[in-house]
Design an enzyme around this catalytic site. Sequence first.
Site, PDB file in Angstrom:
ATOM      1  N   ASP A 123      -1.543 -12.746  -1.997  1.00 33.55           N
ATOM      2  CA  ASP A 123      -2.321 -11.640  -2.537  1.00 33.55           C
ATOM      3  C   ASP A 123      -2.825 -10.865  -1.242  1.00 33.55           C
ATOM      4  OD1 ASP A 123      -3.768  -9.842  -3.871  1.00 33.55           O
ATOM      5  OD2 ASP A 123      -5.447 -11.129  -4.337  1.00 33.55           O
ATOM      6  N   ARG A 141       0.828  -1.172  -0.178  1.00 30.82           N
ATOM      7  CA  ARG A 141       0.003   0.113   0.023  1.00 30.82           C
ATOM      8  C   ARG A 141       0.985   1.319  -0.208  1.00 30.82           C
ATOM      9  NH1 ARG A 141      -3.957  -2.702  -2.098  1.00 30.82           N
ATOM     10  NH2 ARG A 141      -5.377  -3.731  -0.546  1.00 30.82           N
TER      11      ARG A 141
END
Lengths: 356, 188, 491
Positions: free
Chosen positions: C360, C85
């Site tokens: 993931d 992120r």
Amino acid sequence: MSVQAYGAAGVPEIDSAPTQEVVWHHRHLLDVDALTWPEIELIMRTTDEMKGILARPIRKVPALNGRRVTTLFYEASTRTRVSFETAARNLSADVVSISTATSSVTKGESLVDTIRTLEALGAEILVMRHSVSGAPYLAAEVFGGHVLNGGDGWHAHPTQALLDLYTMRQHLPGGDLRGRKVAIVGDILHSRVARSNIWSLTAAGADLWLCGPATLLRGMDRWATAWGDGAIPGHGRFHVTSDVEVAVRDADVVMALRIQRERMQGGLLPSLREYAARFGLNAERVSLAKPEAIVMHPGPMNEGVEIAPDVAVSGRAVITEQVANGVAVRMALLYLLAGAHETGRPHDAHSGEAIR
Amino acid sequence: MTDRQIMTGEEIRRAIVRISHEIVEKHAGTDGLAIVGIQRRGVPLAKRVAAAIEEHEGVRLPVGALDITFYRDDLSLVAQQPIVKGTDLPFDLNGTTVVLVDDVLYTGRTIRCAMDALVDFGRPRAIRLAVLIDRGHRELPIRADHVGKNVPTSREEIVKVHVEEVDGSEEVTIGRQLRAGEPAAGRQ
Amino acid sequence: MSPRAKTTGAASAAGPKVGEVVERFELEKAWLVDPVSGREGPGEIVVRDGVLESVVWLEGEEAQGVTDKGVVVGPGFFDLHAHFREPGFEDAETVASGSAAAAHGGYTTVAVMPNTSPALDDPGVLERIRSASRASGSPVEILAFGAVSAGRAGEQLSAMGELADAGVIGYSDDGAPVKTPKLLRSALLYAGMLGLPVVEHAEDIELTAAAEAHDGYVASILGLQGWPAAAEVNAVSRDLGVLADALADEPRARLHLTHLSTAASLDLVRRARAAGLPVTCDVTPHHLALADEWIAGSRRWSWEALSADGGSRDPWADGALTAWPYNTSLRVNPPLRTAADAAACLAALLDGTASAVVTDHAPHTVVDKEVEFGRASNGISGIETALGVLLALVDAGKLSLAGAIAALTTGPAAIVAGWPAAAATPAARKRGLTEGAPADLVVFDRADRWAVTEASLLSKGKNSPLIGRELSGRVLLTIAGGKLAYEDPQA
């Protein structure tokens, strides 16, 4: 043996549910899937009493005097909201009404924040309508009071299914749906009414047929196949067909669902005209049903599309009765929910609903 | 916990007959009189009062059943919503003298609820109250017009009226309130 | 930690801190798994000055009592697909918090995806990530994929050559598929020229608009908008077709399909590989072990939801619904599929069609997850639970311990080794227990269960459907490149 006990706490203990009778323990009503058949029958009996109140000169009792009922509608639905609010007022509850057009919801406040705010403002029973399936389950997780689902997405509309059931029982001998053929015709895929009715009518033992164009039945055949006889405890099987004559023939109950214009833009229907021609409930099709069959519609109707105007106003139509029964059913549910307190009961089998 | 019997079936029967005479005497006849039992054990008692009046006066009075569930002021205090037993008032209340019948008079709250409920159905000329047992401890200014038996009790005691129609037996017993942790057997 | 283990580090007598060289670590009588040599069994290891000094395989009497059910040592794990992120969404995860979470999960190398803000479409963003990694002090090695398209907008190619020079290991528009087949063809050609792959998130977005859950029985009952298996099948067949076309012009074109989730799409890959196409794929722990019925409130593993005929059991019929429905931590892209699809993911892993398990790892904030199911962001915070989920498969007899570790180590390394320009880089190094190499390993205890809670997850993303559950295989120690990456506080 059940006897009346007068306790010492200064309150008259009026016969709190003897053990052999069904006890209401649901803190929330999010769908009918969490209800056992005896619980559904309790709702039906309580609705009978509420009908009694509605028949009196003074249509109001103090049962929920001082209790605060908040309606939180994220989708426009005047009729459902008014029905809930009338029900709450008939029980002397204080009613606060919130719709998306008039609240900070339009300012982007999250559902969870909205619910926490309403709780801080004293809401005890939250009646909720939302366009996203499952939203009331999120509400129930964060709300300290009771959540009553007034319709969520495509998923559930439990009060509609219960008022439909009540209306059907009124018109069937002995109020018994076992073996009675019920045909629901329309946009099944997008219908929360259909989904909740699947749970309640298969619990009632009805011979349920869902009918619509293939594009609006997606997934239903798979569901019906999975629910062979006895597959789901407490629920029977149901059928799916795109042949409206097969669905309606010899039916005791024929219900039309609303067809929305957006379905054509989504490429699911060629035209409303074609829908009306192939699936609309007209006099000719209704004549295939039993002579004493009733015609239902959850409203609002598109007359001339899913139901012909002459059918909608015919002697068979019980559509206004549905509306009247809706108030009584909602009174019954508000009343029952208001009395459900924490009992530490574990999860229900179906929806995982717990008293927490 | 052992319950002590304070009325036998025969004593209940005699009390009902006496009350039925008192009602007629107080009303100076039977004109415009109706008997309404409060759900649940008040209903069979009301029927018996009416039957006794029919026996000695030769007049069949209208009898009703009143469910006060929706009028209770303690719904938020009970564990589950009480089961609604149904109201049936097959006569016009307006101008009638209604005799409410219940099994035990205690705090008076039940009777207050019953009066609230009754006036939603019409405007009786008068409401009177007949109970099989008055055990005291009133919390509201309510007094019975006709009492089968006055029973001095403590708040810890429980008075149970058993009637054939509901319980399969006929007697009145008194016992002690269960304390927390005591087995619940015998309470029901 | 085992009573016979001893760790000492540079800074203090009490043991090294994260990022410090492990001066000395000895572990006696553990179960060693070396997926490079294929050997597993009782053994001892010694780490000195950050180097795996000795690996001793025990035999006979010395090996007595050492089983694969206790303390296990394996090479450090390699995650080929995670979202840290940063930059842009640091409230959901940072390179520092993601690295800590990775080490807690036993990972020593993580390849992060470029769907940051700004997207990793030029070398400057890569340098920011590397600088954040250095600043974190974590020895977990961060690799990166660059975006296929500038801004991940699907219009024109990113600075692919510059990104290659800066060290990305491939290109992906993950989070979304490469927008058009035409752009995909260009990307495969250009990346192939650079010796790097295109990593595809296979999704036909026409079919998944507004979709909420796998288009199946569970979604039908829950009234959730269907996310059809066809969306993945379409995309995979598009991608394979374009790959075959591109190979005619650029034999070094490589395609890697990530997080495949359906039996049908895995079958397409199986056939394409049999036909010699240079395509690889991976699967995730959640698509292996969870099924769509979890959204309805089931909490049984996918293999427990499998019926005798290979289909899915009905949780409504089984009374398997024990949890609150519509839990948004289960909203993920691709969606949780049926138990049969989960079994197909496992079959693909076992037959080599899928050669790696990737997490993931997709952390999200409460703001993005504590909302209505259909409005929740897609993704599962999974880098700390991957090992535990795979060990559940091992415990159930569905996968060998060595197979599980290979899927987390040599499997992803072999995929990278198949990318010409990456083959010679450290990312593709063999991940085994090799004497004399910098110590890169994980020690975990299969006999020790740990509770997944918001507090026990080091990731900022608490969006794990496993919260409230216990997993086996507590990670006791992770050493990355000779330095301490994670040590269990109770060890």
